[in-house]
Design a protein around this motif. Structure first.
Motif, PDB file in Angstrom:
ATOM      1  N   SER A  73       0.821  -1.085  -0.041  1.00 40.94           N
ATOM      2  CA  SER A  73       0.101  -0.074  -0.080  1.00 40.94           C
ATOM      3  C   SER A  73       0.782   1.244   0.042  1.00 40.94           C
ATOM      4  O   SER A  73       0.239   2.315  -0.258  1.00 40.94           O
ATOM      5  CB  SER A  73      -0.788  -0.115   1.270  1.00 40.94           C
ATOM      6  OG  SER A  73      -0.160  -0.125   2.448  1.00 40.94           O
ATOM      7  N   GLU A 226     -10.066 -17.483  -0.858  1.00 40.18           N
ATOM      8  CA  GLU A 226      -9.247 -16.134  -0.547  1.00 40.18           C
ATOM      9  C   GLU A 226      -8.890 -15.409  -1.959  1.00 40.18           C
ATOM     10  O   GLU A 226      -8.914 -14.291  -2.068  1.00 40.18           O
ATOM     11  CB  GLU A 226      -8.469 -16.207   0.513  1.00 40.18           C
ATOM     12  CG  GLU A 226      -7.837 -14.785   0.911  1.00 40.18           C
ATOM     13  CD  GLU A 226      -6.757 -14.998   1.913  1.00 40.18           C
ATOM     14  OE1 GLU A 226      -5.924 -14.039   2.366  1.00 40.18           O
ATOM     15  OE2 GLU A 226      -7.019 -16.000   2.642  1.00 40.18           O
ATOM     16  N   ARG A 229     -11.701 -14.271  -3.856  1.00 33.34           N
ATOM     17  CA  ARG A 229     -12.125 -12.820  -3.535  1.00 33.34           C
ATOM     18  C   ARG A 229     -11.094 -11.640  -4.030  1.00 33.34           C
ATOM     19  O   ARG A 229     -11.532 -10.590  -4.570  1.00 33.34           O
ATOM     20  CB  ARG A 229     -12.084 -12.928  -1.915  1.00 33.34           C
ATOM     21  CG  ARG A 229     -12.590 -11.586  -1.353  1.00 33.34           C
ATOM     22  CD  ARG A 229     -12.089 -11.374   0.037  1.00 33.34           C
ATOM     23  NE  ARG A 229     -10.671 -11.564   0.297  1.00 33.34           N
ATOM     24  CZ  ARG A 229      -9.903 -11.694   1.334  1.00 33.34           C
ATOM     25  NH1 ARG A 229     -10.612 -11.926   2.636  1.00 33.34           N
ATOM     26  NH2 ARG A 229      -8.662 -11.501   1.351  1.00 33.34           N
ATOM     27  N   ASP A 230      -9.752 -12.128  -3.953  1.00 32.66           N
ATOM     28  CA  ASP A 230      -8.692 -10.987  -4.219  1.00 32.66           C
ATOM     29  C   ASP A 230      -9.052 -10.818  -5.803  1.00 32.66           C
ATOM     30  O   ASP A 230      -8.532  -9.568  -6.248  1.00 32.66           O
ATOM     31  CB  ASP A 230      -7.400 -11.379  -4.076  1.00 32.66           C
ATOM     32  CG  ASP A 230      -7.308 -11.514  -2.417  1.00 32.66           C
ATOM     33  OD1 ASP A 230      -7.907 -10.817  -1.399  1.00 32.66           O
ATOM     34  OD2 ASP A 230      -6.237 -11.987  -1.965  1.00 32.66           O
ATOM     35  N   ASN A 232     -11.468 -11.122  -7.501  1.00 37.89           N
ATOM     36  CA  ASN A 232     -12.740 -10.345  -8.141  1.00 37.89           C
ATOM     37  C   ASN A 232     -12.447  -8.802  -7.836  1.00 37.89           C
ATOM     38  O   ASN A 232     -12.986  -7.854  -8.614  1.00 37.89           O
ATOM     39  CB  ASN A 232     -13.800 -10.610  -7.266  1.00 37.89           C
ATOM     40  CG  ASN A 232     -14.442 -11.994  -7.727  1.00 37.89           C
ATOM     41  OD1 ASN A 232     -14.302 -12.353  -9.020  1.00 37.89           O
ATOM     42  ND2 ASN A 232     -15.208 -12.825  -6.734  1.00 37.89           N
ATOM     43  N   GLU A 233     -11.690  -8.453  -6.856  1.00 32.28           N
ATOM     44  CA  GLU A 233     -11.291  -7.057  -6.376  1.00 32.28           C
ATOM     45  C   GLU A 233     -10.493  -6.595  -7.327  1.00 32.28           C
ATOM     46  O   GLU A 233     -10.499  -5.614  -7.770  1.00 32.28           O
ATOM     47  CB  GLU A 233     -10.751  -7.134  -4.799  1.00 32.28           C
ATOM     48  CG  GLU A 233     -10.695  -5.608  -4.253  1.00 32.28           C
ATOM     49  CD  GLU A 233      -9.402  -4.976  -4.832  1.00 32.28           C
ATOM     50  OE1 GLU A 233      -9.509  -3.633  -4.917  1.00 32.28           O
ATOM     51  OE2 GLU A 233      -8.384  -5.758  -5.112  1.00 32.28           O
ATOM     52  N   TYR A 234      -9.407  -7.500  -7.884  1.00 32.62           N
ATOM     53  CA  TYR A 234      -8.445  -7.024  -8.757  1.00 32.62           C
ATOM     54  C   TYR A 234      -8.928  -6.632 -10.040  1.00 32.62           C
ATOM     55  O   TYR A 234      -8.699  -5.761 -10.851  1.00 32.62           O
ATOM     56  CB  TYR A 234      -7.504  -8.056  -8.965  1.00 32.62           C
ATOM     57  CG  TYR A 234      -6.211  -7.704  -9.784  1.00 32.62           C
ATOM     58  CD1 TYR A 234      -4.999  -7.292  -8.884  1.00 32.62           C
ATOM     59  CD2 TYR A 234      -6.069  -7.769 -10.947  1.00 32.62           C
ATOM     60  CE1 TYR A 234      -3.948  -6.950  -9.495  1.00 32.62           C
ATOM     61  CE2 TYR A 234      -4.859  -7.282 -11.681  1.00 32.62           C
ATOM     62  CZ  TYR A 234      -3.797  -7.002 -11.132  1.00 32.62           C
ATOM     63  OH  TYR A 234      -2.628  -6.528 -11.821  1.00 32.62           O
ATOM     64  N   ARG A 236     -11.470  -5.031 -10.700  1.00 27.47           N
ATOM     65  CA  ARG A 236     -11.882  -3.568 -10.617  1.00 27.47           C
ATOM     66  C   ARG A 236     -10.587  -2.813 -11.310  1.00 27.47           C
ATOM     67  O   ARG A 236     -11.050  -1.839 -12.158  1.00 27.47           O
ATOM     68  CB  ARG A 236     -12.154  -3.069  -9.279  1.00 27.47           C
ATOM     69  CG  ARG A 236     -13.222  -3.622  -8.550  1.00 27.47           C
ATOM     70  CD  ARG A 236     -13.531  -3.301  -7.011  1.00 27.47           C
ATOM     71  NE  ARG A 236     -14.580  -3.894  -6.503  1.00 27.47           N
ATOM     72  CZ  ARG A 236     -15.007  -3.651  -5.100  1.00 27.47           C
ATOM     73  NH1 ARG A 236     -14.301  -2.707  -4.636  1.00 27.47           N
ATOM     74  NH2 ARG A 236     -15.822  -4.058  -4.469  1.00 27.47           N
ATOM     75  N   PHE A 237      -9.627  -2.871 -10.893  1.00 30.08           N
ATOM     76  CA  PHE A 237      -8.378  -2.446 -11.509  1.00 30.08           C
ATOM     77  C   PHE A 237      -8.356  -2.765 -13.211  1.00 30.08           C
ATOM     78  O   PHE A 237      -8.067  -1.621 -13.835  1.00 30.08           O
ATOM     79  CB  PHE A 237      -7.210  -2.733 -10.984  1.00 30.08           C
ATOM     80  CG  PHE A 237      -5.952  -2.548 -11.748  1.00 30.08           C
ATOM     81  CD1 PHE A 237      -5.435  -1.234 -11.827  1.00 30.08           C
ATOM     82  CD2 PHE A 237      -5.334  -3.565 -12.435  1.00 30.08           C
ATOM     83  CE1 PHE A 237      -4.316  -0.999 -12.528  1.00 30.08           C
ATOM     84  CE2 PHE A 237      -4.193  -3.324 -13.405  1.00 30.08           C
ATOM     85  CZ  PHE A 237      -3.502  -1.982 -13.267  1.00 30.08           C
ATOM     86  N   SER A 240     -11.189  -0.639 -14.973  1.00 28.33           N
ATOM     87  CA  SER A 240     -10.755   0.676 -14.924  1.00 28.33           C
ATOM     88  C   SER A 240      -9.712   1.062 -15.939  1.00 28.33           C
ATOM     89  O   SER A 240      -9.670   2.175 -16.643  1.00 28.33           O
ATOM     90  CB  SER A 240     -10.300   0.992 -13.580  1.00 28.33           C
ATOM     91  OG  SER A 240      -8.960   0.719 -13.216  1.00 28.33           O
ATOM     92  N   ALA A 293      -1.875 -10.791  -4.339  1.00 25.89           N
ATOM     93  CA  ALA A 293      -2.429  -9.927  -5.311  1.00 25.89           C
ATOM     94  C   ALA A 293      -1.304  -8.902  -5.553  1.00 25.89           C
ATOM     95  O   ALA A 293      -0.748  -8.170  -4.593  1.00 25.89           O
ATOM     96  CB  ALA A 293      -3.719  -9.561  -5.120  1.00 25.89           C
ATOM     97  N   ARG A 297      -1.043  -3.821 -11.369  1.00 24.91           N
ATOM     98  CA  ARG A 297      -1.502  -2.863 -10.360  1.00 24.91           C
ATOM     99  C   ARG A 297      -0.629  -2.505  -9.148  1.00 24.91           C
ATOM    100  O   ARG A 297      -0.181  -1.395  -8.742  1.00 24.91           O
ATOM    101  CB  ARG A 297      -2.938  -3.294  -9.653  1.00 24.91           C
ATOM    102  CG  ARG A 297      -3.588  -2.431  -8.631  1.00 24.91           C
ATOM    103  CD  ARG A 297      -4.732  -3.035  -7.843  1.00 24.91           C
ATOM    104  NE  ARG A 297      -4.367  -4.397  -7.223  1.00 24.91           N
ATOM    105  CZ  ARG A 297      -5.255  -4.586  -6.411  1.00 24.91           C
ATOM    106  NH1 ARG A 297      -6.295  -4.404  -6.189  1.00 24.91           N
ATOM    107  NH2 ARG A 297      -4.666  -5.863  -5.611  1.00 24.91           N
TER     108      ARG A 297
END
Length: 325
Positions: A73, A226, A229-230, A232-234, A236-237, A240, A293, A297
Motif C-alpha cells: 500500500s 481467498e 475474493r482477491d 474479483n477485487e483485482y 476492478r483495476f 478501470s 495479489a 496494479r
C-alpha cells in the motif's frame, strides 16, 4: 515451496572480500567469491511471513546486509510507515551466511551513490558511479541496454540488459543484470550476477552459475476462496484500465481471462488508430509467486499512461501481427 525456482538476483553488496546478492522477492541471499564461485546461501522463510511487497530495500554495514520489505500500500517508505520485515544477513570472514530478524533501528543509512540522468533524442540514460566505476543504463522506448566503465576500459552488455544493482572491490565489481526489457512487464524476470574484472586494457565479465532455491522459498498460499475474493477485487483495476485506455485511443478492446485462481492470467486485446493494422495485447498476472495479489496494479503500470507516452506506438509491429506490451 519445494519446486524448482531459479535464484533471481536484484541486489548485490560487497562485504569484506565477498559479494552478497539478494533475490528480488524471495527470502534468499547467496554469497559469492571474488572469482565468481558460490560460497553459501541463507533463507529467512521461517522468520518472516510472505506478503506482496511494494518495495524491497537492501543496504549494508561492515559485516551485515539488511533486507527491508515494505507493504504494497505504500508508494515509498516514509517516517509514518513501518516495514513488513527487517532481516540482517551476517557474513563471516570465509563468506558463510546466517540470517536473523533485526530491528529497524539497526539499519544503517544507504551509502551515497552518485546518479545522473540525461536524455539524447529518444534515449534516456541513468548513470551511477562508485569508486572509479561507472554503470550506465540506456532506455530507448522500452529497450534496455547497459554498460560499465572503469579506468578507461569499457564493456557493453549484450541486450537486453538492465543493471539493477552494483558493488565494487577495487578493480572488481559485481552487478545484477535483468535480462528483460521494460515492456512487456517481466513478472518473473530473468536475471543474473556478473563479476567484472579489469585487465590490462579491457573489462571482462563472468556470469555466476545459476542455482535452484526452490527449497529455500516461501510456500505459495493455497486458499482458493481467498484468492477468488482477491481476484474479483483485482478485476476492478482491470475494468478501470479498459475505460481509461479507451479514452486514450484504444479500440476494439477485448478482455480474455485464462486459467483460474492463483494461476489466472488477464489479457486486454485492442487496436490503435495511430498503428493501423496492428493488434496489441497487454498481459497481466494478478498473483505473484507467493500467492498474493500484485500484478501490474502493484507496479503502478497503467495502460492509458503507456498509450499517452507513446511507448506502445513506437513498438515494432507488422500489419496483422500481435505485439505484447
Amino acid at each position: 515451496m519445494t519446486s524448482q525456482r531459479p535464484f533471481r538476483p536484484a541486489f548485490v553488496r560487497a562485504i569484506g572480500s565477498h559479494f552478497v546478492s539478494i533475490d528480488h522477492v524471495q527470502p534468499v541471499a547467496i554469497s559469492i567469491s571474488s572469482s565468481g564461485e558460490l560460497i553459501g546461501s541463507t533463507s529467512w522463510a521461517d522468520q518472516a511471513s510472505p506478503v506482496a511487497t511494494k518495495k524491497r530495500i537492501v543496504t549494508s554495514d561492515e559485516g551485515r546486509v539488511f533486507v527491508i520489505d515494505w507493504p504494497t500500500s505504500l508508494a515509498a517508505p516514509n517516517s509514518q510507515s513501518n516495514p513488513i520485515s527487517v532481516v540482517a544477513v551476517a557474513v563471516s570472514p570465509n563468506g558463510n551466511l546466517t540470517s536473523a530478524a533485526a530491528d529497524e533501528s539497526e539499519v544503517p543509512s544507504s551509502p551515497r551513490t552518485h546518479r545522473r540522468m540525461s536524455s539524447r533524442g529518444a534515449t534516456h540514460t541513468i548513470e551511477a558511479s562508485e569508486q572509479h566505476w561507472i554503470f550506465r543504463n540506456h532506455l530507448t522506448g522500452w529497450i534496455w541496454n547497459s554498460e560499465a566503465i572503469h579506468a578507461g576500459a569499457h564493456l557493453a552488455l549484450p541486450s537486453p540488459a538492465h543493471i539493477t544493482s552494483h558493488a565494487t572491490l577495487g578493480d572488481l565489481a559485481a552487478i545484477t543484470v535483468q535480462r528483460e526489457n521494460k515492456r512487456p512487464w517481466p513478472f518473473q524476470p530473468q536475471s543474473e550476477v556478473q563479476i567484472l574484472t579489469r585487465t590490462r586494457s579491457a573489462l571482462t565479465s563472468m556470469g555466476v552459475p545459476h542455482i535452484d532455491i526452490g527449497h529455500l522459498c516461501w510456500a505459495r498460499r493455497r486458499d482458493e476462496r481467498e484468492a477468488l475474493r482477491d481476484l474479483n477485487e483485482y478485476m476492478r483495476f482491470t475494468r478501470s484500465q479498459i475505460h481509461s485506455a479507451a479514452k486514450k485511443g484504444a479500440r476494439d478492446v477485448r478482455l480474455v481471462v485464462r486459467g483460474a485462481g492463483l494461476d489466472t492470467t488477464i489479457e486486454l486485446w485492442f487496436t490503435l488508430d495511430s498503428a493501423p493494422g496492428a493488434v496489441f495485447c497487454r498481459r497481466d498476472v494478478p498473483f505473484d509467486e507467493t500467492g498474493h495479489a500484485s500484478g501490474l496494479r502493484g507496479q503502478n503500470i497503467a495502460l492509458d499512461e503507456d498509450i499517452e507516452s507513446g511507448l506502445i506506438q513506437i513498438a515494432s509491429h507488422d500489419e496483422g501481427s500481435v505485439t505484447y506490451i
